[in-house]
Design an enzyme around this catalytic site. Structure first.
Site, PDB file in Angstrom:
ATOM      1  CE  LYS A 155      33.184  55.557  38.549  1.00 51.64           C
ATOM      2  NZ  LYS A 155      33.181  54.628  39.880  1.00 51.64           N
ATOM      3  CB  SER A 173      30.147  58.922  41.440  1.00 52.36           C
ATOM      4  OG  SER A 173      30.703  59.547  42.297  1.00 52.36           O
ATOM      5  CD  GLU A 224      27.504  47.769  39.981  1.00 53.07           C
ATOM      6  OE1 GLU A 224      28.553  48.076  40.316  1.00 53.07           O
ATOM      7  OE2 GLU A 224      27.277  48.632  39.305  1.00 53.07           O
ATOM      8  CG  HIS A 254      40.044  28.641  32.626  1.00 52.77           C
ATOM      9  ND1 HIS A 254      39.839  27.972  33.471  1.00 52.77           N
ATOM     10  CD2 HIS A 254      39.822  27.794  31.638  1.00 52.77           C
ATOM     11  CE1 HIS A 254      39.732  26.289  32.811  1.00 52.77           C
ATOM     12  NE2 HIS A 254      39.769  27.124  31.971  1.00 52.77           N
TER      13      HIS A 254
END
Ligand code: ARG
Length: 461
Positions: free
Chosen positions: A285, A279, A292, A158
């Site tokens: 970043k 970025s 992803e 979980h």
């Protein structure tokens, strides 16, 4: 224009250009050119064996097909929607070269059994490529496991801290998943490896063809028994794209995990620069875009499976033109998964775990609570009572802001007299980990032998 068509005889009028654009498949099925040539060469040689062609004719056809293959590979074939698909292009090129001899190739054959054969040859090859990609990924994971026999990670259920696991146990979990994926593909391969050619349009042929000979030449293990079935069968594609979907899902779960683990909040690992991007506005970043997109592209693969399932829904026997639409989904699913697998292996090999950060927070979250409960059970406390008692101890720790190992001997004695003498040997994450013993558990001896076993299985030196 009907003269260009292989089926022009029946027609007096020409095809509407919009229809040609709507019905073409050459824009995507040209990828089958190699399989189409291989299938046609086997077919031509068989036709000579049974006397439907002379052996000189068959040799002429095979040589011309090799030239056409090379022409395509050099990028010199002009593709036109007027010629519909790859099968027609190659046959037309053959007729241009050989005239009437070329006109004999399609004897005892239909595009319906031809396309099914081409696609099966293509999928068989794709399965073999995927097996190698999955093997490379497994090897990267086993290497990472071998390097992580002394790394203790918090294990989650979980996404809440649950019990400690060895880093090696974690990596081998994925090795198992990809092993099932490989086995699933091999199982699918059995049903792919049955020859459709010779089913002709749907009913077979009155000509004396020898399907066993074609099967041998193309490496098919057997010949399909029912022409009506095999000329319309795309079960093997549903299976194959399902197999690809499972791989994509395994990749996506792992990608999600590492995206989380690369956050400042977790800070478990440092992704390699080569697999991240920056970025355009935020100078600091470092984004996990590859992970992803591995996660995101899994959606395409599942979408491709959905497309195929719906495509075959309600189709009457036998071939229907709908089936032409199978290829875009097939190619997209394969390309997507192959590209993801190619990136996953080096990404794993180059990622570094922040062992200090992980170790510094390992005592948070009561990872040793279940081991404590099991210790109580081993000392004679009934399981449910032990569960209850440890739950209360955790609550006490929460109030005091301490760990289970910080509680005094008196506290443990109050759970059960005599408990305190050995309890501190199982408290603390390092101790808790050593306490595991069941087969398949994260017990260090278990995991070590699993790493050795996998090294042997995968032929890692
Ligand atoms: N391009 C077609 C396909 O991919 C080949 C088979 C065409 N057969 C036919 N009867 N029109 O399905």
């Amino acid at each position: 224009m009907s003269s260009q068509k292989t089926w022009g005889g029946r027609f007096s009028g020409s095809t509407d250009e919009r229809v040609e654009a709507f019905t073409e498949s050459i824009s995507f099925d040209r990828r089958l050119y190699l399989q189409d040539v291989q299938g046609s060469q086997a077919h031509a040689r068989m036709l000579a064996e049974v006397g439907l062609l002379s052996s000189a004719e068959a040799e002429q056809i095979c040589a011309a097909l090799t030239e056409i293959k090379q022409q395509i590979e050099r990028g010199e074939m002009t593709f036109s929607i007027k010629l519909e698909d790859i099968h027609t292009h190659i046959e037309r090129a053959l007729i241009e070269r050989l005239g009437d001899v070329g006109r004999k190739l399609h004897t005892g054959r239909s595009r319906n059994d031809q396309v099914a054969t081409d696609v099966k040859l293509w999928v068989r090859d794709a399965i073999d490529q995927l097996d190698l990609l999955l093997l490379s990924l497994q090897k990267a994971l086993v290497e990472a496991a071998a390097d992580s026999l002394d790394l203790v990670l918090p294990g989650y259920t979980h996404l809440q801290r649950a019990q400690p696991v060895l880093g090696a146990h974690y990596f081998l979990a994925y090795v198992e998943k990809y092993q099932r994926d490989r086995e699933r593909l091999q199982d699918t391969r059995k049903r792919v490896n049955v020859l459709p050619l010779g089913a002709a349009a749907l009913a077979g042929t009155s000509l004396p063809i020898d399907r066993e000979s074609v099967a041998r030449k193309l490496g098919f293990a057997s010949v399909a028994r029912n022409s009506l079935d095999v000329s319309s069968d795309r079960d093997f594609l549903l299976e194959f794209v399902f197999d690809l979907s499972v791989i994509a899902l395994h990749l996506s779960g792992w990608a999600e995990e590492w995206i989380l683990w690369a956050t400042t909040e977790f800070n478990f690992l440092e992704l390699p620069d080569a697999f991240c991007t920056g970025s355009s506005i935020m100078p600091h970043k470092k984004n996990p875009d590859v992970l992803e997109l591995i996660r995101g592209k899994a959606a395409r693969v599942v979408g491709d499976l959905q497309q195929l399932l719906v495509l075959v829904r309600g189709l009457p026997l036998a071939y229907n033109r709908d089936l032409q639409e199978d290829k875009t989904a097939l190619f997209d699913a394969f390309d997507t998964v192959a590209a993801s697998l190619e990136l996953a292996a080096p990404l794993i090999a180059q990622t570094r775990f922040r062992r200090d950060v992980i170790a510094a927070r390992l005592e948070d979250g009561y990872l040793d609570a279940t081991t404590l409960m099991e210790y109580c059970i081993s000392q004679g406390v009934p399981m449910r009572a032990a569960h209850e008692a440890v739950g209360k101890l955790v609550r006490l720790c929460e109030e005091r802001g301490c760990r289970l190992a910080d509680l005094s001997a008196d506290v443990y004695e109050s759970v059960r007299p005599g408990l305190s003498s050995g309890v501190y040997q199982v408290l603390g994450v390092a101790n808790a980990l050593q306490a595991f013993r069941s087969f398949g558990s994260t017990a260090p001896t278990q995991v070590e032998s699993q790493v050795t076993w996998w090294r042997q299985q995968l032929g890692i030196g």
